[in-house]
Design a protein around this motif. Structure first.
Motif, PDB file in Angstrom:
ATOM      1  N   GLY A 290      11.919  51.298  26.230  1.00 10.51           N
ATOM      2  CA  GLY A 290      11.316  50.904  27.455  1.00 10.51           C
ATOM      3  C   GLY A 290      11.945  49.488  27.729  1.00 10.51           C
ATOM      4  O   GLY A 290      12.900  48.400  28.271  1.00 10.51           O
ATOM      5  N   ARG A 291      11.772  48.914  26.318  1.00 15.29           N
ATOM      6  CA  ARG A 291      12.442  47.255  26.274  1.00 15.29           C
ATOM      7  C   ARG A 291      13.541  47.278  25.925  1.00 15.29           C
ATOM      8  O   ARG A 291      14.808  46.859  26.277  1.00 15.29           O
ATOM      9  N   ILE A 292      14.666  48.229  25.227  1.00 15.70           N
ATOM     10  CA  ILE A 292      15.892  48.570  25.293  1.00 15.70           C
ATOM     11  C   ILE A 292      16.396  48.676  26.350  1.00 15.70           C
ATOM     12  O   ILE A 292      17.601  47.912  26.418  1.00 15.70           O
ATOM     13  N   GLY A 293      15.755  49.543  27.657  1.00 16.91           N
ATOM     14  CA  GLY A 293      16.433  49.962  28.181  1.00 16.91           C
ATOM     15  C   GLY A 293      16.717  48.962  29.308  1.00 16.91           C
ATOM     16  O   GLY A 293      17.426  48.558  29.992  1.00 16.91           O
ATOM     17  N   VAL A 294      15.475  47.884  28.960  1.00 14.70           N
ATOM     18  CA  VAL A 294      15.769  46.481  30.115  1.00 14.70           C
ATOM     19  C   VAL A 294      16.651  45.874  29.722  1.00 14.70           C
ATOM     20  O   VAL A 294      17.916  45.137  30.450  1.00 14.70           O
ATOM     21  N   LEU A 295      16.949  45.852  28.112  1.00 13.75           N
ATOM     22  CA  LEU A 295      18.490  45.094  27.769  1.00 13.75           C
ATOM     23  C   LEU A 295      19.552  45.628  28.262  1.00 13.75           C
ATOM     24  O   LEU A 295      20.851  45.052  28.395  1.00 13.75           O
ATOM     25  N   ALA A 296      19.430  46.972  27.599  1.00 10.76           N
ATOM     26  CA  ALA A 296      20.663  48.593  28.089  1.00 10.76           C
ATOM     27  C   ALA A 296      21.118  47.669  29.972  1.00 10.76           C
ATOM     28  O   ALA A 296      21.958  47.222  30.132  1.00 10.76           O
ATOM     29  N   ALA A 297      20.255  47.303  30.878  1.00 14.66           N
ATOM     30  CA  ALA A 297      20.538  46.966  31.909  1.00 14.66           C
ATOM     31  C   ALA A 297      20.638  45.742  32.905  1.00 14.66           C
ATOM     32  O   ALA A 297      21.230  44.901  33.290  1.00 14.66           O
ATOM     33  N   LEU A 298      20.379  44.739  31.791  1.00 10.01           N
ATOM     34  CA  LEU A 298      19.912  43.402  32.051  1.00 10.01           C
ATOM     35  C   LEU A 298      21.824  42.978  31.614  1.00 10.01           C
ATOM     36  O   LEU A 298      22.365  42.071  32.927  1.00 10.01           O
ATOM     37  N   TYR A 299      22.781  43.454  31.181  1.00  8.40           N
ATOM     38  CA  TYR A 299      24.048  43.100  30.866  1.00  8.40           C
ATOM     39  C   TYR A 299      24.614  43.145  32.213  1.00  8.40           C
ATOM     40  O   TYR A 299      25.208  42.181  32.491  1.00  8.40           O
ATOM     41  N   PRO A 300      24.703  44.296  32.545  1.00  4.26           N
ATOM     42  CA  PRO A 300      25.346  45.380  33.272  1.00  4.26           C
ATOM     43  C   PRO A 300      24.665  44.030  34.754  1.00  4.26           C
ATOM     44  O   PRO A 300      25.214  44.510  36.043  1.00  4.26           O
ATOM     45  N   ALA A 301      23.627  44.077  35.350  1.00  4.70           N
ATOM     46  CA  ALA A 301      22.828  44.102  36.483  1.00  4.70           C
ATOM     47  C   ALA A 301      24.008  42.238  36.295  1.00  4.70           C
ATOM     48  O   ALA A 301      24.073  42.058  37.734  1.00  4.70           O
ATOM     49  N   VAL A 302      23.514  41.572  35.666  1.00  2.00           N
ATOM     50  CA  VAL A 302      24.121  39.846  35.814  1.00  2.00           C
ATOM     51  C   VAL A 302      25.387  40.230  36.074  1.00  2.00           C
ATOM     52  O   VAL A 302      25.945  39.537  36.749  1.00  2.00           O
ATOM     53  N   TRP A 303      26.508  41.201  35.629  1.00  2.58           N
ATOM     54  CA  TRP A 303      27.923  41.573  35.293  1.00  2.58           C
ATOM     55  C   TRP A 303      28.134  42.004  37.033  1.00  2.58           C
ATOM     56  O   TRP A 303      28.450  41.172  37.028  1.00  2.58           O
ATOM     57  N   GLY A 304      27.054  42.629  37.336  1.00  5.89           N
ATOM     58  CA  GLY A 304      26.901  43.457  39.115  1.00  5.89           C
ATOM     59  C   GLY A 304      27.475  42.366  39.824  1.00  5.89           C
ATOM     60  O   GLY A 304      27.922  41.835  40.418  1.00  5.89           O
ATOM     61  N   LEU A 305      25.696  41.428  39.795  1.00  6.92           N
ATOM     62  CA  LEU A 305      25.380  40.738  40.790  1.00  6.92           C
ATOM     63  C   LEU A 305      26.911  39.115  40.982  1.00  6.92           C
ATOM     64  O   LEU A 305      26.700  39.121  41.923  1.00  6.92           O
ATOM     65  N   GLY A 306      26.670  39.385  39.641  1.00  8.37           N
ATOM     66  CA  GLY A 306      27.267  37.824  39.543  1.00  8.37           C
ATOM     67  C   GLY A 306      29.089  38.078  39.858  1.00  8.37           C
ATOM     68  O   GLY A 306      29.777  37.281  41.016  1.00  8.37           O
ATOM     69  N   GLN A 307      29.383  39.475  40.059  1.00  8.29           N
ATOM     70  CA  GLN A 307      30.917  39.708  40.775  1.00  8.29           C
ATOM     71  C   GLN A 307      30.983  39.507  42.484  1.00  8.29           C
ATOM     72  O   GLN A 307      31.971  39.637  43.013  1.00  8.29           O
ATOM     73  N   LEU A 308      29.254  38.872  43.212  1.00  8.97           N
ATOM     74  CA  LEU A 308      29.807  39.301  44.479  1.00  8.97           C
ATOM     75  C   LEU A 308      29.814  37.776  44.555  1.00  8.97           C
ATOM     76  O   LEU A 308      30.847  37.415  45.560  1.00  8.97           O
ATOM     77  N   VAL A 309      30.144  37.086  43.400  1.00  5.49           N
ATOM     78  CA  VAL A 309      30.038  35.608  43.758  1.00  5.49           C
ATOM     79  C   VAL A 309      31.639  35.332  43.110  1.00  5.49           C
ATOM     80  O   VAL A 309      32.109  34.422  43.908  1.00  5.49           O
ATOM     81  N   THR A 310      32.050  35.603  41.808  1.00  4.60           N
ATOM     82  CA  THR A 310      33.335  35.078  41.012  1.00  4.60           C
ATOM     83  C   THR A 310      34.141  35.808  41.914  1.00  4.60           C
ATOM     84  O   THR A 310      35.711  35.572  41.997  1.00  4.60           O
ATOM     85  N   GLY A 311      34.213  36.767  42.711  1.00  3.08           N
ATOM     86  CA  GLY A 311      34.976  37.404  43.235  1.00  3.08           C
ATOM     87  C   GLY A 311      35.929  36.424  43.750  1.00  3.08           C
ATOM     88  O   GLY A 311      37.206  36.685  44.580  1.00  3.08           O
ATOM     89  N   ALA A 312      34.916  36.703  44.741  1.00  5.99           N
ATOM     90  CA  ALA A 312      34.868  35.305  46.828  1.00  5.99           C
ATOM     91  C   ALA A 312      35.528  34.099  46.536  1.00  5.99           C
ATOM     92  O   ALA A 312      36.535  33.286  46.505  1.00  5.99           O
ATOM     93  N   LEU A 313      34.703  33.627  45.262  1.00  7.96           N
ATOM     94  CA  LEU A 313      35.413  32.260  44.540  1.00  7.96           C
ATOM     95  C   LEU A 313      37.157  32.150  44.684  1.00  7.96           C
ATOM     96  O   LEU A 313      37.490  31.288  44.192  1.00  7.96           O
ATOM     97  N   SER A 314      37.046  33.523  43.464  1.00 10.86           N
ATOM     98  CA  SER A 314      38.470  32.750  42.570  1.00 10.86           C
ATOM     99  C   SER A 314      38.946  33.341  44.081  1.00 10.86           C
ATOM    100  O   SER A 314      40.999  32.668  43.937  1.00 10.86           O
ATOM    101  N   ASP A 315      39.154  33.663  45.457  1.00  8.99           N
ATOM    102  CA  ASP A 315      39.974  33.685  46.173  1.00  8.99           C
ATOM    103  C   ASP A 315      40.417  32.247  46.738  1.00  8.99           C
ATOM    104  O   ASP A 315      40.661  31.633  47.487  1.00  8.99           O
ATOM    105  N   ARG A 316      39.499  31.229  46.141  1.00  5.73           N
ATOM    106  CA  ARG A 316      39.048  29.917  46.812  1.00  5.73           C
ATOM    107  C   ARG A 316      39.892  29.001  45.976  1.00  5.73           C
ATOM    108  O   ARG A 316      40.692  27.699  45.608  1.00  5.73           O
ATOM    109  N   TRP A 317      38.983  29.591  44.388  1.00  8.39           N
ATOM    110  CA  TRP A 317      39.878  28.329  43.450  1.00  8.39           C
ATOM    111  C   TRP A 317      40.696  29.243  42.436  1.00  8.39           C
ATOM    112  O   TRP A 317      41.252  28.035  41.891  1.00  8.39           O
ATOM    113  N   GLY A 318      41.430  30.185  42.843  1.00  9.60           N
ATOM    114  CA  GLY A 318      42.132  30.937  41.717  1.00  9.60           C
ATOM    115  C   GLY A 318      41.261  31.402  41.082  1.00  9.60           C
ATOM    116  O   GLY A 318      40.166  31.430  39.997  1.00  9.60           O
TER     117      GLY A 318
END
Length: 448
Positions: A290-318
């Motif tokens: 169960g804890r291994i599953g949490v760690l296996a999910a945490l990395y792509p979860a931050v990866w996935g959510l972060g792209q909602l911000v970074t992709g759009a910001l790269s249209d402004r900042w490069g």
């Protein structure tokens, strides 16, 4: 109703359908919101097909098939990476030649047997075969989904489009990795965790066949109004390039395209390491499934959510600041994994690794879209993804050999250093691809 009375209704229906087909096309997120949203959902299902394996397969290799050598355990990632890399290349070329939708549907057809093979596999060879099919499917579906979103939104919102595409896919990877971890802990490693994959494949095939529309005409519309950069960097990259010329430009010659290709390869090299060896490292430290599953999910979860911000910001900042910073942050996160020995430390490392990957993933794709001409953009995306997902295969082989010779932590240290070097290459060689200013532009002409 008489035959003569029904004919006008048939004619009027055909005329309405013809008129609908002849309505002028528009580029932009708002103008194509319905199809864009549908494609986001489809790519979430694509990511879910990958997520069904992230927690379970490394443990399945050890506990049910008795594999102890890390190189042997990682054969399924090697098979997946090679199959996906080659199929990415073909998906780009086929999308330019035959259209996007047929390639997308074909990818879902290939995906259907994957969870069934994983459930019934009597030997590890069957698992490897399932991952060959999964790699082919992912190459066809994920490549086409991102190409279609780039087609729809036009040049101004490429970062946003790729951010949404990758966020949907990797949030689904995370959610499915977490869900399969809990299912495996509660019911065993097979078959319950793979029931999710059966549902994803059925939904993905149905939506892609019945609801998704072709977008190649949007790329042709953009090509008709394509203009070159004010600094003339892309004047030699005209529409009439052969497939071989596109490969050479994307892989080696064009500074931004080739820098993105090597960074993509190294990014997925360290993702292959995280996928294949991190669960084994965590289990060796005494963490439960169960804890291994949490760690296996945490990395792509931050990866996935972060792209909602970074992709759009790269249209402004490069694009370049996000790519360089993201590669260096990934290197630091991998170093933290190598020195860590507790759940809390590894959770912080997973968050940092996900954040660094979120900075890199959509911006690399957007940079390819910035530079590549719309006439061969799908091919260039496919070639970039050939190199990027070839990183899975390189990572599986390299990490397995190093882990067998020197241990898992030594393999993680080596990949951390390699990731830092990749970020330095981008810093030195890549120019900023996103033109934010409205400066004077001229129409691109043929190369001399």
């Amino acid at each position: 109703m008489s035959d003569s009375g029904s004919a006008p209704e048939v004619g009027e229906g055909a005329a309405a359908r013809t008129a609908a087909r002849e309505r002028p096309l528009h580029l932009g997120l708002r103008q194509n919101a319905a199809q864009f949203t549908l494609l986001v959902a489809v790519n979430a299902l694509v990511g879910g097909m990958l997520g069904q394996e992230r927690t379970v397969l490394p443990l399945l290799a050890e506990r049910e098939f008795g594999l102890t050598a890390y190189t042997a355990v990682l054969t399924y990632i090697l098979a997946f990476g090679l199959a996906k890399a080659v199929t990415n290349y073909l998906a780009g070329a086929w999308s330019d030649r035959y259209g996007r939708k047929p390639v997308l549907v074909a990818g879902w057809v290939v995906a259907v047997p994957v969870p069934l093979l994983l459930i019934w596999a009597p030997s590890w060879g069957w698992v490897v075969a399932a991952n060959v099919l999964l790699g082919i499917s992912q190459g066809l579906t994920w490549s086409t989904a991102v190409i279609m979103k780039i087609d729809l939104v036009g040049p101004a919102r490429r970062g946003l489009a790729t951010g949404f595409n990758e966020a949907a896919g990797y949030l689904a990877v995370a959610a499915t990795a977490l869900a399969t971890g809990y299912l495996a802990g509660a019911s065993g490693l097979r078959p319950e965790p793979f029931f999710l994959g059966i549902a994803y494949a059925a939904l993905g095939l149905g939506l892609s066949t019945l609801a998704v529309r072709e977008t190649r005409q949007h790329a042709r519309l953009e090509a008709g109004t394509h203009t070159s950069r004010a600094d003339g960097r892309h004047d030699h990259l005209h529409e009439e390039l052969s497939q071989r010329q596109v490969f050479v430009q994307t892989s080696f010659r064009e500074p931004a395209l080739s820098s993105a290709s090597q960074a993509g390869l190294v990014n997925n090299l360290n993702d292959g390491l995280a996928w294949g060896l991190f669960p084994v490292l965590y289990a060796g430290a005494g963490l439960g499934v169960g804890r291994i599953g949490v760690l296996a999910a945490l990395y792509p979860a931050v990866w996935g959510l972060g792209q909602l911000v970074t992709g759009a910001l790269s249209d402004r900042w490069g694009r370049k600041p996000f790519i360089v910073g993201g590669m260096l942050l990934q290197a630091a996160a991998l170093a933290l994994v190598a020195v860590g020995d507790a759940f809390a430390v590894w959770a912080v490392a997973a968050v940092l690794l996900g954040a660094g990957t979120a900075m890199v993933y959509p911006t690399l794709l957007a940079a390819i879209g910035d530079v590549a001409h719309p006439g061969w953009r799908a091919s260039s995306v496919g070639i970039y993804r050939l190199w990027r997902d070839g990183g899975f295969a390189v990572g599986a082989l390299l990490a397995g050999v190093l882990a067998d010779l020197y241990g898992i932590r030594a393999a993680v240290w080596f990949v951390a250093a390699l990731t830092a070097v990749s970020g330095a290459v981008v810093a030195i060689r890549m120019y900023e691809t996103h033109q934010r200013g409205p400066g004077p532009r001229r129409r691109a002409g043929p190369a001399g």
